[in-house]
Scaffold this active site. Structure first.
Site, short mmCIF file in Angstrom:
data_model
loop_
_atom_site.label_atom_id
_atom_site.label_comp_id
_atom_site.label_asym_id
_atom_site.label_seq_id
_atom_site.Cartn_x
_atom_site.Cartn_y
_atom_site.Cartn_z
N ASN A 12 -1.19 -0.79 14.03
CA ASN A 12 -1.59 -0.81 12.62
C ASN A 12 -0.32 -0.91 11.77
O ASN A 12 0.58 -0.07 11.85
CB ASN A 12 -2.37 0.48 12.30
CG ASN A 12 -2.83 0.52 10.85
OD1 ASN A 12 -2.10 0.16 9.94
ND2 ASN A 12 -4.05 0.97 10.64
N HIS A 15 1.47 0.75 7.02
CA HIS A 15 2.52 1.50 6.34
C HIS A 15 3.84 0.75 6.24
O HIS A 15 4.76 1.22 5.57
CB HIS A 15 2.62 2.90 6.93
CG HIS A 15 1.34 3.65 6.67
ND1 HIS A 15 0.90 3.94 5.40
CD2 HIS A 15 0.34 4.05 7.51
CE1 HIS A 15 -0.29 4.52 5.46
NE2 HIS A 15 -0.64 4.61 6.74
N HIS A 48 -5.81 -2.42 7.29
CA HIS A 48 -6.90 -1.83 6.49
C HIS A 48 -6.68 -2.28 5.05
O HIS A 48 -5.73 -1.85 4.40
CB HIS A 48 -6.81 -0.30 6.62
CG HIS A 48 -7.88 0.44 5.88
ND1 HIS A 48 -7.99 1.81 5.95
CD2 HIS A 48 -8.88 0.04 5.07
CE1 HIS A 48 -9.02 2.22 5.22
NE2 HIS A 48 -9.56 1.15 4.66
N ARG A 50 -7.51 -1.70 1.75
CA ARG A 50 -8.21 -0.67 0.96
C ARG A 50 -8.63 -1.22 -0.39
O ARG A 50 -7.96 -2.09 -0.96
CB ARG A 50 -7.29 0.54 0.76
CG ARG A 50 -7.24 1.47 1.96
CD ARG A 50 -6.35 2.66 1.64
NE ARG A 50 -6.40 3.66 2.68
CZ ARG A 50 -7.30 4.64 2.73
NH1 ARG A 50 -8.18 4.79 1.77
NH2 ARG A 50 -7.28 5.51 3.73
N ARG A 54 -3.55 -0.06 -1.88
CA ARG A 54 -2.33 0.76 -1.89
C ARG A 54 -1.28 0.27 -0.90
O ARG A 54 -0.11 0.58 -1.01
CB ARG A 54 -2.64 2.22 -1.65
CG ARG A 54 -3.20 2.51 -0.28
CD ARG A 54 -3.36 3.99 -0.03
NE ARG A 54 -4.50 4.55 -0.71
CZ ARG A 54 -5.04 5.73 -0.36
NH1 ARG A 54 -4.50 6.45 0.61
NH2 ARG A 54 -6.10 6.19 -0.99
N GLU A 75 -9.87 -3.76 9.17
CA GLU A 75 -10.60 -2.55 8.76
C GLU A 75 -10.99 -2.68 7.29
O GLU A 75 -10.15 -3.04 6.45
CB GLU A 75 -9.73 -1.31 8.93
CG GLU A 75 -9.40 -0.99 10.37
CD GLU A 75 -8.58 0.29 10.49
OE1 GLU A 75 -8.63 0.92 11.56
OE2 GLU A 75 -7.86 0.65 9.53
N THR A 106 -7.74 8.28 5.90
CA THR A 106 -9.16 8.24 6.23
C THR A 106 -9.64 9.60 6.75
O THR A 106 -9.21 10.04 7.82
CB THR A 106 -9.43 7.15 7.28
OG1 THR A 106 -8.85 5.95 6.80
CG2 THR A 106 -10.92 6.96 7.49
N GLU A 156 -14.91 3.02 17.21
CA GLU A 156 -13.57 3.59 17.32
C GLU A 156 -13.70 5.07 16.97
O GLU A 156 -14.16 5.41 15.88
CB GLU A 156 -12.59 2.90 16.36
CG GLU A 156 -11.19 3.52 16.42
CD GLU A 156 -10.13 2.77 15.63
OE1 GLU A 156 -10.26 1.53 15.48
OE2 GLU A 156 -9.19 3.43 15.16
N HIS A 196 -6.16 7.19 15.11
CA HIS A 196 -5.83 7.91 13.87
C HIS A 196 -4.97 9.14 14.21
O HIS A 196 -5.37 9.98 15.00
CB HIS A 196 -7.05 8.36 13.06
CG HIS A 196 -6.66 8.64 11.63
ND1 HIS A 196 -6.66 7.68 10.64
CD2 HIS A 196 -6.15 9.76 11.05
CE1 HIS A 196 -6.21 8.19 9.51
NE2 HIS A 196 -5.89 9.46 9.74
#
Ligand SMILES: CC(=O)[C@@H](O)[C@H](O)COP(=O)(O)O
Ligand SMILES: NCC(=O)COP(=O)(O)O
Length: 248
Positions: A12, A15, A48, A50, A54, A75, A106, A156, A196
């Site tokens: 992922n 970030h 993801h 969002r 962000r 996602e 999340t 998931e 996660h």
């Protein structure tokens, strides 16, 4: 029922985008991180998008769709805006996640059991454009059964509670909850992924659970990459996962 010890690593890259968005610069580019991750052994790339944008931006998703050699796990929240975006870009893999603007990250899984009709409509709509849909849920039999009923081929399991557990007893309890969820998901004929909050010190026990198809890992990997570089961060994680799965 899958019981193979082969386990995939989905990286992922959200970030990497968080750092870029902190200053509104063009760098660091999550697309570059994705390509480095693939070179270092990632089996897929997770992003993801969002609602509040962000971190990941639409531009990132569009570029990734063109350049990835593995696969993109896209996602998204179950909103009309996101459904329309998905229909426009047609990702091969979509993971539906719960989302609120105020959350730091999340929190908990999607309540599939509590909104079956709505989730089924989304799964059906995405299946029509050829997406394999996964549902990001808690390791809870009720949610797993509901996921099966709405026709999602994959789930998931949210490992956040395991990652946040602080005492040996609660770590063991949360790990067992995930392991039981994996076993139950497999009996339902689902592809079972997990993720996660996983990091270099807590991932092995999860990777040792038989039957998990893929682990999605982001925050810890991006953090470690600051010190060792993105490729090394990915290859270290991949080695840990494979060793744990092989030993199990
Ligand atoms: C659904 C999930 O677990 C990831 O997409 C995670 O949400 C990404 O990180 P943030 O929650 O910090 O956006
Ligand atoms: N779906 C979980 C994910 O993609 C990565 O979550 P995290 O490792 O950033 O907590």
């Amino acid at each position: 029922m899958t019981t193979s010890n082969r386990i995939l690593l989905g990286v992922n890259i959200d970030h990497v985008a968080t750092l870029r968005q902190a200053r509104g610069t063009r760098y660091p580019d999550p697309v570059k991180a994705a390509l480095d991750a693939e070179e270092a052994g990632a089996d897929g790339i997770t992003v993801h998008l969002r609602e509040d944008r962000r971190h990941i931006q639409e531009r990132d998703v569009l570029l990734l769709k063109d350049v990835l050699q593995t696969r993109m796990n896209f996602e998204m929240g179950v909103t009309e805006e996101m459904m329309a975006f998905a229909e426009r870009i047609r990702p091969a893999h979509i993971c539906l996640v719960p989302e609120t603007r105020q959350e730091l990250t999340t929190e908990g899984g999607l309540d599939v059991a509590g909104q079956e009709a709505r989730i089924k409509a989304a799964v059906d709509r995405l299946a029509k454009i050829g997406c394999e849909v996964s549902l990001f849920i808690d390791a809870d039999e009720r949610q797993i059964e509901a996921s099966k009923r709405v026709g999602a081929p994959a789930i998931e399991l949210h490992t956040g509670r395991y990652a946040d557990a602080e005492t040996p007893t609660s770590v063991a309890e949360e790990l067992k909850r995930v392991a039981d969820g994996v076993a139950f998901g497999l009996t339902q004929g689902l592809i079972v992924n997990a993720g996660h909050g996983l990091h270099y010190h807590n991932v092995e026990a999860v990777a040792a659970i038989k039957g998990i198809n893929e682990l999605n890992i982001g925050h810890a990997l991006v953090a470690h990459a600051l010190f060792v570089g993105f490729k090394s961060a990915v290859s270290e994680m991949k080695a840990l996962i494979l060793a744990a799965a092989t030993k199990a």
